[in-house]
Design a protein around this motif. Sequence first.
Motif, PDB file in Angstrom:
ATOM      1  N   GLY A 188     -14.053  -0.021  -0.935  1.00 42.80           N
ATOM      2  CA  GLY A 188     -14.666   0.888  -1.896  1.00 42.80           C
ATOM      3  C   GLY A 188     -13.646   1.613  -2.761  1.00 42.80           C
ATOM      4  O   GLY A 188     -13.816   1.741  -3.976  1.00 42.80           O
ATOM      5  N   ALA A 189     -12.570   2.077  -2.147  1.00 47.65           N
ATOM      6  CA  ALA A 189     -11.540   2.804  -2.893  1.00 47.65           C
ATOM      7  C   ALA A 189     -10.811   1.896  -3.878  1.00 47.65           C
ATOM      8  O   ALA A 189     -10.543   2.289  -5.019  1.00 47.65           O
TER       9      ALA A 189
ATOM     10  N   ARG B  53     -13.003   1.160  -6.918  1.00 48.59           N
ATOM     11  CA  ARG B  53     -12.985   2.269  -7.881  1.00 48.59           C
ATOM     12  C   ARG B  53     -11.681   2.304  -8.673  1.00 48.59           C
ATOM     13  O   ARG B  53     -11.678   2.560  -9.870  1.00 48.59           O
TER      14      ARG B  53
ATOM     15  N   GLU C 204     -11.779  -0.370 -11.280  1.00 48.14           N
ATOM     16  CA  GLU C 204     -12.621   0.038 -12.405  1.00 48.14           C
ATOM     17  C   GLU C 204     -11.874   1.002 -13.318  1.00 48.14           C
ATOM     18  O   GLU C 204     -12.011   0.942 -14.538  1.00 48.14           O
ATOM     19  N   ALA C 205     -11.073   1.881 -12.737  1.00 50.32           N
ATOM     20  CA  ALA C 205     -10.316   2.846 -13.534  1.00 50.32           C
ATOM     21  C   ALA C 205      -9.262   2.151 -14.393  1.00 50.32           C
ATOM     22  O   ALA C 205      -8.918   2.641 -15.468  1.00 50.32           O
TER      23      ALA C 205
END
Length: 152
Positions: free
Chosen positions: A57-58, A61, A64-65
């Motif tokens: 999950g991390a 993210r 995506e950033a």
Amino acid sequence: MKDIKLLDDTLLDLLRMPEAQRNSEVISSSLHLAASAAGLRLGQATDLQLQHMQLEGAVARLTEALGEGFTHRTILRLGPNLSGIELFAYIEAIGKADEIRFTGFGSTAQGVLSQLNQAIAAFGINTGHAKPKARHPNKNPLRMLPREARRA
């Protein structure tokens, strides 16, 4: 759905692992992986599997950033040649994997994520939001209001 090759490989790796490297976490993770490969459903996930899910999950993210030009992968590796257990993650540029790849590995999701962030920062990419400036203590916008209410 059964994955016989994964089932066989997992069980054989566990049996071939030296006794000194076998601990409850390694055995539990290997048996859960073997059960998943056999199409069985067991109870709750192990701590290591939870760490792997947190890492996934991390890293998703973080990817995506970085933008649409990047992809990621997280891997949970078990085995005697890896000193037991290892979480591994990488983020790479799509089409430029030979040029831009950030990697991290370790025994915790936080450690792996820290290594990824260090590698990205060393490359010069900023993934964080700009920090707001600290407010000056005497710059309160309410100080401009009259001290007493106006009379109608």
